[in-house]
Design a protein around this motif. Sequence first.
Motif, mmCIF file in Angstrom:
data_model
loop_
_atom_site.group_PDB
_atom_site.id
_atom_site.type_symbol
_atom_site.label_atom_id
_atom_site.label_comp_id
_atom_site.label_asym_id
_atom_site.label_seq_id
_atom_site.Cartn_x
_atom_site.Cartn_y
_atom_site.Cartn_z
ATOM 1 N N ILE A 70 0.829 -1.201 0.000
ATOM 2 C CA ILE A 70 0.000 0.000 0.000
ATOM 3 C C ILE A 70 0.866 1.256 0.000
ATOM 4 N N GLY A 71 2.131 1.112 0.416
ATOM 5 C CA GLY A 71 3.039 2.250 0.428
ATOM 6 C C GLY A 71 3.498 2.665 1.814
ATOM 7 N N ASN A 72 3.052 1.964 2.859
ATOM 8 C CA ASN A 72 3.469 2.296 4.223
ATOM 9 C C ASN A 72 4.897 1.803 4.469
ATOM 10 N N LYS A 73 5.753 2.689 4.969
ATOM 11 C CA LYS A 73 7.126 2.320 5.301
ATOM 12 C C LYS A 73 7.203 1.985 6.789
ATOM 13 N N HIS A 74 7.556 0.749 7.084
ATOM 14 C CA HIS A 74 7.623 0.291 8.472
ATOM 15 C C HIS A 74 9.019 0.456 9.082
ATOM 16 N N ARG A 75 10.052 0.444 8.260
ATOM 17 C CA ARG A 75 11.396 0.645 8.790
ATOM 18 C C ARG A 75 12.348 0.984 7.647
ATOM 19 N N HIS A 76 13.296 1.863 7.939
ATOM 20 C CA HIS A 76 14.347 2.208 6.985
ATOM 21 C C HIS A 76 15.624 2.477 7.775
ATOM 22 N N LYS A 77 16.625 1.634 7.581
ATOM 23 C CA LYS A 77 17.890 1.773 8.307
ATOM 24 C C LYS A 77 19.024 1.743 7.300
ATOM 25 N N GLN A 78 19.956 2.687 7.455
ATOM 26 C CA GLN A 78 21.008 2.868 6.464
ATOM 27 C C GLN A 78 22.145 1.854 6.611
ATOM 28 N N ASP A 79 22.519 1.517 7.832
ATOM 29 C CA ASP A 79 23.695 0.665 8.036
ATOM 30 C C ASP A 79 23.343 -0.441 9.024
ATOM 31 N N VAL A 80 23.152 -1.653 8.500
ATOM 32 C CA VAL A 80 22.759 -2.804 9.326
ATOM 33 C C VAL A 80 23.940 -3.759 9.430
ATOM 34 N N ALA A 81 24.268 -4.155 10.653
ATOM 35 C CA ALA A 81 25.339 -5.124 10.874
ATOM 36 C C ALA A 81 25.041 -5.879 12.162
ATOM 37 N N GLY A 82 25.480 -7.125 12.213
ATOM 38 C CA GLY A 82 25.236 -7.937 13.398
ATOM 39 C C GLY A 82 23.795 -8.417 13.450
ATOM 40 N N THR A 83 23.224 -8.354 14.644
ATOM 41 C CA THR A 83 21.848 -8.797 14.854
ATOM 42 C C THR A 83 20.928 -7.587 14.946
ATOM 43 N N TYR A 84 19.842 -7.650 14.191
ATOM 44 C CA TYR A 84 18.899 -6.531 14.163
ATOM 45 C C TYR A 84 17.476 -7.094 14.154
ATOM 46 N N ARG A 85 16.599 -6.465 14.925
ATOM 47 C CA ARG A 85 15.226 -6.950 15.068
ATOM 48 C C ARG A 85 14.248 -5.809 14.816
ATOM 49 N N VAL A 86 13.239 -6.084 14.009
ATOM 50 C CA VAL A 86 12.212 -5.101 13.686
ATOM 51 C C VAL A 86 10.851 -5.696 14.027
ATOM 52 N N ALA A 87 10.040 -4.945 14.737
ATOM 53 C CA ALA A 87 8.683 -5.376 15.086
ATOM 54 C C ALA A 87 7.710 -4.262 14.726
ATOM 55 N N PHE A 88 6.628 -4.627 14.074
ATOM 56 C CA PHE A 88 5.596 -3.643 13.722
ATOM 57 C C PHE A 88 4.255 -4.357 13.614
ATOM 58 N N THR A 89 3.192 -3.558 13.660
ATOM 59 C CA THR A 89 1.831 -4.068 13.533
ATOM 60 C C THR A 89 1.247 -3.577 12.214
ATOM 61 N N SER A 90 0.726 -4.496 11.442
ATOM 62 C CA SER A 90 0.172 -4.138 10.137
ATOM 63 C C SER A 90 -1.146 -3.387 10.300
ATOM 64 N N HIS A 91 -1.419 -2.506 9.350
ATOM 65 C CA HIS A 91 -2.651 -1.725 9.371
ATOM 66 C C HIS A 91 -3.662 -2.207 8.333
ATOM 67 N N HIS A 92 -3.212 -3.062 7.405
ATOM 68 C CA HIS A 92 -4.099 -3.528 6.341
ATOM 69 C C HIS A 92 -3.731 -4.973 6.000
ATOM 70 N N ASN A 93 -4.655 -5.656 5.327
ATOM 71 C CA ASN A 93 -4.341 -6.939 4.714
ATOM 72 C C ASN A 93 -3.525 -6.654 3.458
ATOM 73 N N ALA A 94 -2.245 -6.900 3.527
ATOM 74 C CA ALA A 94 -1.386 -6.517 2.401
ATOM 75 C C ALA A 94 -0.092 -7.317 2.446
ATOM 76 N N ALA A 95 0.577 -7.335 1.298
ATOM 77 C CA ALA A 95 1.915 -7.920 1.221
ATOM 78 C C ALA A 95 2.935 -6.857 1.617
ATOM 79 N N PHE A 96 4.039 -7.295 2.184
ATOM 80 C CA PHE A 96 5.115 -6.370 2.525
ATOM 81 C C PHE A 96 6.446 -6.960 2.061
ATOM 82 N N ASP A 97 7.374 -6.061 1.749
ATOM 83 C CA ASP A 97 8.686 -6.453 1.236
ATOM 84 C C ASP A 97 9.773 -6.064 2.229
#
Length: 215
Positions: A70-97
Amino acid sequence: MNYFSYLFILVNFLIASTSALFMDLPALPNPERVCVRDFVQEEQLVVVNIKTDGRVGDGQRLELQIVDSIGNKHRHKQDVAGTYRVAFTSHHNAAFDVCFTNHVDKSYKGHNGKFSREIELEIESGAAARDWNAIQATEKLKPIELELRKVQEMTEEIATELQYLKRREERMRDTNESTNSRVKWFSILVIVSLVGLGGWQIQYLRHYFKVKHII
């Protein structure tokens, strides 16, 4: 072993089995984005676990972006290294990438043109994403009660998804029926118009020939 023991082992196997995805992403000056797609229901918890090798400042910069269809951005991180965890709640029935882009740092002294990042990606949603250890400690559940609770929530999620698919199929069926009805009436209108136009042409030609004394 009794029935509950077999049930306990089966549930443990089904819930504990996770589908982790492994990839090796090379670092390039103009890298292409590599994405993994998943589907999530409305108001559903999603947890994305990422494990990578390397470190920040090692000559490559791994960029992470999570966005739904739908176009909602749940996370954007420039430099990822090691262990990283992202948690979010969806607002619609939709696919996410979940998308990764690995940029190379040409100014890095140890650069040899062969940098890459190994990525382990694990996506959990719904009941699988909940912190069951905290729930067990808070509600003081026994192990078998905890597993049955997991099965109950997973069953409810499956039932909800089936209801969503049923509603979607009904909407598609209504759309198809409406389209078929419109096509039918449009075809009838075209046929009537062609017949009327043909009759008018015949009358016009008969009148023309009579005026010219051809017939």
